[in-house]
Design an enzyme around this catalytic site. Structure first.
Site, PDB file in Angstrom:
ATOM      1  N   CYS A  21     -37.298  72.261  -5.335  1.00  0.00           N
ATOM      2  CA  CYS A  21     -36.964  73.516  -4.491  1.00  0.00           C
ATOM      3  C   CYS A  21     -35.545  73.542  -3.988  1.00  0.00           C
ATOM      4  O   CYS A  21     -35.032  72.204  -3.766  1.00  0.00           O
ATOM      5  CB  CYS A  21     -37.732  73.423  -3.362  1.00  0.00           C
ATOM      6  SG  CYS A  21     -37.540  74.601  -2.081  1.00  0.00           S
ATOM      7  N   LEU A  48     -43.805  78.081   6.311  1.00  0.00           N
ATOM      8  CA  LEU A  48     -42.804  78.594   5.728  1.00  0.00           C
ATOM      9  C   LEU A  48     -42.812  78.268   4.252  1.00  0.00           C
ATOM     10  O   LEU A  48     -43.676  77.611   3.906  1.00  0.00           O
ATOM     11  CB  LEU A  48     -41.394  77.628   6.280  1.00  0.00           C
ATOM     12  CG  LEU A  48     -40.847  78.168   7.476  1.00  0.00           C
ATOM     13  CD1 LEU A  48     -39.691  77.395   8.074  1.00  0.00           C
ATOM     14  CD2 LEU A  48     -40.929  79.580   7.949  1.00  0.00           C
ATOM     15  N   SER A  49     -42.144  78.987   3.579  1.00  0.00           N
ATOM     16  CA  SER A  49     -42.256  78.794   2.126  1.00  0.00           C
ATOM     17  C   SER A  49     -41.992  77.236   1.667  1.00  0.00           C
ATOM     18  O   SER A  49     -42.787  76.864   0.599  1.00  0.00           O
ATOM     19  CB  SER A  49     -41.455  79.724   1.238  1.00  0.00           C
ATOM     20  OG  SER A  49     -39.661  79.455   1.265  1.00  0.00           O
ATOM     21  N   GLU A  50     -41.126  76.571   2.169  1.00  0.00           N
ATOM     22  CA  GLU A  50     -41.148  75.269   1.950  1.00  0.00           C
ATOM     23  C   GLU A  50     -40.872  74.309   3.512  1.00  0.00           C
ATOM     24  O   GLU A  50     -40.180  74.724   4.230  1.00  0.00           O
ATOM     25  CB  GLU A  50     -40.068  74.758   0.922  1.00  0.00           C
ATOM     26  CG  GLU A  50     -40.101  75.478  -0.128  1.00  0.00           C
ATOM     27  CD  GLU A  50     -41.239  75.071  -1.113  1.00  0.00           C
ATOM     28  OE1 GLU A  50     -41.696  73.978  -0.812  1.00  0.00           O
ATOM     29  OE2 GLU A  50     -41.360  75.624  -2.055  1.00  0.00           O
ATOM     30  N   THR A  51     -41.492  73.155   3.331  1.00  0.00           N
ATOM     31  CA  THR A  51     -41.260  72.161   4.309  1.00  0.00           C
ATOM     32  C   THR A  51     -40.697  70.922   3.548  1.00  0.00           C
ATOM     33  O   THR A  51     -41.310  70.519   2.602  1.00  0.00           O
ATOM     34  CB  THR A  51     -42.360  71.764   5.325  1.00  0.00           C
ATOM     35  OG1 THR A  51     -42.677  72.934   6.097  1.00  0.00           O
ATOM     36  CG2 THR A  51     -41.926  70.639   6.166  1.00  0.00           C
TER      37      THR A  51
END
Length: 273
Positions: free
Chosen positions: A75, A44-47
């Site tokens: 983020c 995903l775009s961020e974890t």
């Protein structure tokens, strides 16, 4: 160990921006390589990884964010997702303080289910419009701004909402630009509508071709559009395929980002960090 996928900046599943959230035990973070490998696996775009700080007088949790290829300084949607998980699981209530690369960030939950993040406002510096930017985006550009070290993106204003929505950039050329990513924005076509401005975010250099809803970008969008429109409270629509709304309140060197979130997957990590 549990992993949750949360759609942030939306009140319904399968919209907004999905982030993975992993709550760790107190103590040091696992090694960076292990955190990065899991973020690449989730893709995903961020974890987001959070661990409690029971002995800290300044923060309640330490928080870090990883794209599939790198750790980032700031983020928004993954912070919102983490605050949502802490609240929904009973791990925290009220206001939560996070220790991050960008200093202490707070998340305050409201009775209506929304969460407000207190982030540093991006210091905007207008810079000349480069031909490489025009070529990469394939559109006329009205202005460009550097967004400072925390956000690290190029903020690009274009003519109108239609240009933002129909933009088909050359992602390889975008990746070669000198910034982490590119935020493209314009004023909303309906001045009395549900949102005041639109945006999209492209970050192929950090493994995110197009981010669905980018909270950190709104710390730059808020001062730009508050200055243009003469109001401190605005609503931005990120016009990705999934879409999402971010309500912004500009307070000098701080920007409040308000949105909702919903958990869509709650699972067990069999090979965790």
């Amino acid at each position: 160990m549990r992993i949750r996928i949360v759609d942030a900046f939306t009140g319904r599943p399968f919209a907004g921006n999905p982030a993975a959230v992993v709550l760790l035990d107190s103590g040091p973070f696992p090694g960076d390589d292990r955190l990065q490998r899991l973020a690449a696996e989730v893709n995903l775009s961020e974890t987001a990884y959070a661990r409690p700080l029971p002995e800290s007088p300044e923060a309640d949790w330490a928080l870090r964010w990883f794209t599939p290829v790198t750790e980032v300084n700031l983020c928004g949607h993954a912070t919102l997702a983490t605050a949502h998980v802490l609240r929904s699981t009973g791990a925290a209530a009220g206001t939560v303080r996070f220790a991050t690369r960008s200093g202490i960030l707070t998340a305050e939950a409201s009775a209506d289910g929304s969460i407000t993040l207190d982030f540093p406002t991006a210091p905007l510096t207008e810079i000349p419009v480069g031909e490489d930017v025009r070529a990469a985006l394939g559109a006329d550009v009205l202005s460009t701004h550097d967004t400072g070290p925390n956000v690290g993106d190029l903020l690009v204003e274009v003519a109108d909402e239609k240009t933002v929505r129909t933009l088909a950039p050359d992602l390889a050329a975008v990746a070669r630009l000198s910034h982490r990513g590119v935020i493209v924005t314009a004023r909303a076509s309906d001045e009395g509508g549900a949102y005041d401005y639109v945006s999209r975010f492209f970050g192929p250099a950090v493994g995110v071709d197009e981010d669905p809803v980018t909270g950190s970008a709104h710390t730059a969008l808020a001062p730009l559009w508050s200055g243009r429109l003469g109001r401190d409270r605005l609503t931005g629509l990120q016009a990705s395929a999934r879409t999402g709304l971010v309500r912004t309140t500009l307070r000098g060197d701080r920007t409040l980002l308000t949105g909702e979130a919903v958990t869509v997957i709650d699972g067990e990590l069999l090979a965790g960090p």
